[in-house]
Design a protein around this motif. Sequence first.
Motif, PDB file in Angstrom:
ATOM      1  N   ALA A 246      10.795  89.298  78.301  1.00  0.00           N
ATOM      2  CA  ALA A 246      10.474  90.195  77.191  1.00  0.00           C
ATOM      3  C   ALA A 246      10.226  89.415  75.899  1.00  0.00           C
ATOM      4  O   ALA A 246       9.481  89.863  75.030  1.00  0.00           O
ATOM      5  CB  ALA A 246      11.603  91.204  76.990  1.00  0.00           C
ATOM      6  N   ARG A 247      10.820  88.243  75.772  1.00  0.00           N
ATOM      7  CA  ARG A 247      10.712  87.436  74.565  1.00  0.00           C
ATOM      8  C   ARG A 247       9.770  86.238  74.723  1.00  0.00           C
ATOM      9  O   ARG A 247       9.600  85.451  73.800  1.00  0.00           O
ATOM     10  CB  ARG A 247      12.108  86.938  74.169  1.00  0.00           C
ATOM     11  N   GLY A 248       9.201  86.085  75.902  1.00  0.00           N
ATOM     12  CA  GLY A 248       8.325  84.944  76.164  1.00  0.00           C
ATOM     13  C   GLY A 248       9.096  83.664  76.427  1.00  0.00           C
ATOM     14  O   GLY A 248       8.503  82.594  76.544  1.00  0.00           O
ATOM     15  N   TRP A 249      10.406  83.755  76.531  1.00  0.00           N
ATOM     16  CA  TRP A 249      11.235  82.563  76.727  1.00  0.00           C
ATOM     17  C   TRP A 249      11.137  82.006  78.142  1.00  0.00           C
ATOM     18  O   TRP A 249      11.598  80.889  78.386  1.00  0.00           O
ATOM     19  CB  TRP A 249      12.686  82.862  76.390  1.00  0.00           C
ATOM     20  N   HIS A 250      10.521  82.749  79.043  1.00  0.00           N
ATOM     21  CA  HIS A 250      10.357  82.246  80.406  1.00  0.00           C
ATOM     22  C   HIS A 250       9.397  81.052  80.447  1.00  0.00           C
ATOM     23  O   HIS A 250       9.301  80.363  81.442  1.00  0.00           O
ATOM     24  CB  HIS A 250       9.875  83.367  81.338  1.00  0.00           C
ATOM     25  N   GLU A 251       8.698  80.814  79.339  1.00  0.00           N
ATOM     26  CA  GLU A 251       7.772  79.685  79.238  1.00  0.00           C
ATOM     27  C   GLU A 251       8.496  78.362  78.965  1.00  0.00           C
ATOM     28  O   GLU A 251       7.895  77.296  79.050  1.00  0.00           O
ATOM     29  CB  GLU A 251       6.748  79.939  78.130  1.00  0.00           C
ATOM     30  N   VAL A 252       9.767  78.429  78.617  1.00  0.00           N
ATOM     31  CA  VAL A 252      10.539  77.209  78.344  1.00  0.00           C
ATOM     32  C   VAL A 252      10.682  76.427  79.646  1.00  0.00           C
ATOM     33  O   VAL A 252      10.976  76.996  80.698  1.00  0.00           O
ATOM     34  CB  VAL A 252      11.932  77.568  77.759  1.00  0.00           C
TER      35      VAL A 252
END
Length: 109
Positions: free
Chosen positions: A14-20
């Motif tokens: 939801a926050r785009g943090w899966h791209e880390v």
Amino acid sequence: MSRLQKLVRQFDRARGWHEVKPEHTFMHLVEEVGEVARELLSVAGYKDRAENLRSELADLALLLYKLADQLEIDLEAAALEKLAENEKRYPVEYSKLEMERYLKHRDED
């Protein structure tokens, strides 16, 4: 996959943090280990900061679940498998004797 691991995945997506990248998640996890260590030392020094310790442990757990998810590892299943292995590796009676030895040496310090 555990419910908690799914919730962490949803939260991050939801926050785009899966791209880390996983290696960066691991660095954050190591930072949290340091924060937990600092809180443990505070508690050991008789400063009542248990609430901070609770929060730091939660941060650590969430990052561990995130890292497992990034690496496509069902952490709950892996932990249950490891616990079963440890049951065989560390028989109760042997482990109790080792613990007695540890406590004796610890108390001598």
